[in-house]
Write an enzyme that holds these catalytic residues in place. Structure first.
Site, PDB file in Angstrom:
ATOM      1  N   ASP A   1      -3.187 -31.605  65.988  1.00 49.09           N
ATOM      2  CA  ASP A   1      -2.624 -32.845  66.526  1.00 49.09           C
ATOM      3  C   ASP A   1      -2.240 -32.591  67.978  1.00 49.09           C
ATOM      4  OD1 ASP A   1      -1.206 -35.173  67.082  1.00 49.09           O
ATOM      5  OD2 ASP A   1      -0.304 -35.265  65.087  1.00 49.09           O
TER       6      ASP A   1
ATOM      7  N   ASP B   1      -2.178 -39.627  71.953  1.00 47.73           N
ATOM      8  CA  ASP B   1      -1.800 -38.870  70.758  1.00 47.73           C
ATOM      9  C   ASP B   1      -2.975 -38.966  69.794  1.00 47.73           C
ATOM     10  OD1 ASP B   1      -0.465 -37.707  68.630  1.00 47.73           O
ATOM     11  OD2 ASP B   1       1.098 -39.247  68.487  1.00 47.73           O
TER      12      ASP B   1
ATOM     13  N   HIS C   1       3.107 -44.966  65.340  1.00 50.27           N
ATOM     14  CA  HIS C   1       4.273 -45.288  66.155  1.00 50.27           C
ATOM     15  C   HIS C   1       3.869 -45.811  67.512  1.00 50.27           C
ATOM     16  CE1 HIS C   1       3.241 -41.460  68.112  1.00 50.27           C
ATOM     17  NE2 HIS C   1       2.884 -41.120  66.889  1.00 50.27           N
TER      18      HIS C   1
ATOM     19  N   HIS D   1       7.977 -41.923  70.297  1.00 50.39           N
ATOM     20  CA  HIS D   1       8.153 -42.740  69.091  1.00 50.39           C
ATOM     21  C   HIS D   1       9.005 -43.949  69.412  1.00 50.39           C
ATOM     22  CE1 HIS D   1       7.131 -38.810  67.169  1.00 50.39           C
ATOM     23  NE2 HIS D   1       6.365 -39.626  66.482  1.00 50.39           N
TER      24      HIS D   1
ATOM     25  N   GLU E   1      -1.974 -43.136  62.446  1.00 48.53           N
ATOM     26  CA  GLU E   1      -2.242 -41.787  61.929  1.00 48.53           C
ATOM     27  C   GLU E   1      -2.125 -41.687  60.420  1.00 48.53           C
ATOM     28  OE1 GLU E   1       0.619 -38.738  63.110  1.00 48.53           O
ATOM     29  OE2 GLU E   1       1.649 -40.224  64.333  1.00 48.53           O
TER      30      GLU E   1
ATOM     31  N   GLU F   1      -6.014 -39.317  63.691  1.00 50.64           N
ATOM     32  CA  GLU F   1      -5.147 -40.147  64.534  1.00 50.64           C
ATOM     33  C   GLU F   1      -5.846 -40.547  65.826  1.00 50.64           C
ATOM     34  OE1 GLU F   1      -1.564 -38.158  65.913  1.00 50.64           O
ATOM     35  OE2 GLU F   1      -0.585 -40.079  66.337  1.00 50.64           O
TER      36      GLU F   1
HETATM   37 MN    MN Z   1      -0.138 -36.927  66.771  1.00 48.89          MN
HETATM   38 MN    MN Z   2       1.494 -39.548  66.437  1.00 50.16          MN
END
Ligand code: MN
Ligand code: MN
Length: 291
Positions: free
Chosen positions: A85, A96, A155, A163, A188, A276
């Site tokens: 990630d 992200d 998020h 977030h 995600e 994600e």
């Molecule tokens: Mn992530």
């Molecule tokens: Mn994330």
């Protein structure tokens, strides 16, 4: 969103996609976690970007928030399901993105989170709700015989903020935020052979600063001085070379200056996959910045 900000999101996304793709190919049996994580993080800096958070490398039943520890001796073994990630930021604008690498026979498990992500992306447009995305995710995962992890979510993102609303659930909930043009968020889905819930392990490698209140202990001040340039974004214990971090970091957590992100895991022996992407909602759908 103005053009300049849009470009930063796009550039961060394109770079994250490129680095994640090349990194995934380097995961093989016998490879060192520490070498992989350090070289990927280095590559981000060489490309002129910064990390939005330490590279997360979480194995098997661990869903999120693990990364290499200082001197980590772990290596990949046959049968591993590895989640990578990666978060990159350019001037605070974040991409992200995550993928899963299978060193066993778990292609259907990987397909479940991957197709869940694609199903959710297809639903993104002004007027649909976060709950609609959760329903698409849940359906794609359950129809393949797995469970979505219900207490992990996508998020919203903002400058130096990892977030924020909207929360994007991985299960179908009633309602949720109504999506609007210009929203930026990460979707995600996690698919699991386990319970569909994660709990906290005792292992703690990732922290972020959540308060500016003054601290008296000089070792603690040294740590805070080092992480000042994070703008509140997460950092890894591995990034610090101070002695006695096992005392300093927990003390800063107790005094609520730091937030800690323990490793989040489903039941022992289970396997978790994750995919994600970061999206920007447009008038007719969305742009995926991290493809
Ligand atoms: Mn992530
Ligand atoms: Mn994330």
């Amino acid at each position: 969103m103005n053009e300049d900000i849009f470009e930063k999101y796009r550039d961060a996304g394109a770079l994250a996609a490129k680095i994640l793709r090349s990194s995934a190919q380097r995961i093989r049996v016998g490879a060192s976690y520490l070498d992989l994580v350090e070289s990927i993080e280095e590559q981000v800096k060489e490309e002129g970007a910064a990390l939005a958070f330490p590279l997360n490398l979480s194995l098997n039943e661990d869903a999120a928030h693990d990364t290499a520890s200082p001197g980590d001796a772990r290596v990949f073994t046959k049968g591993d399901v590895a989640k990578l990630d990666l978060g990159i930021q350019i001037d605070g604008y974040i991409a992200d993105t995550a993928t899963t690498i299978d060193l066993g026979n778990n292609s259907l498990l990987l397909e479940a989170s991957e197709q869940a992500l694609e199903s959710a992306i297809k639903e993104v447009r002004p007027g649909t709700t976060a709950g609609d995305l959760g329903a698409a995710i849940q359906n794609a995962i359950e129809s393949r015989g797995y469970r979505p992890i219900s207490n992990l979510t996508g998020h919203g993102l903002d400058r130096y903020i990892l977030h924020r609303p909207p929360t994007i659930p991985n299960v179908g909930i009633t309602g949720g935020v109504v999506l609007k043009e210009g929203m930026v968020f990460a979707i995600e889905p996690f698919a699991t052979t386990g319970s569909g819930h994660v709990g906290e392990k005792t292992r703690k490698e990732i922290y972020s600063q959540v308060s500016q209140k003054p601290v008296r202990i000089s070792a603690a001040r040294t740590v805070l001085n080092k992480v000042k340039d994070r703008h509140g974004l997460p950092f890894a214990r591995r990034w610090l070379d101070e002695k006695k971090l096992d005392i300093t970091l927990p003390a800063l957590v107790r005094s609520q200056v730091l937030h800690v992100y323990p490793v989040l895991s489903d039941i022992p022996g289970s396997l978790v996959s994750q995919h994600e992407h970061t999206v920007i909602v447009t008038s007719e759908g969305c742009i995926v910045t991290t493809r």
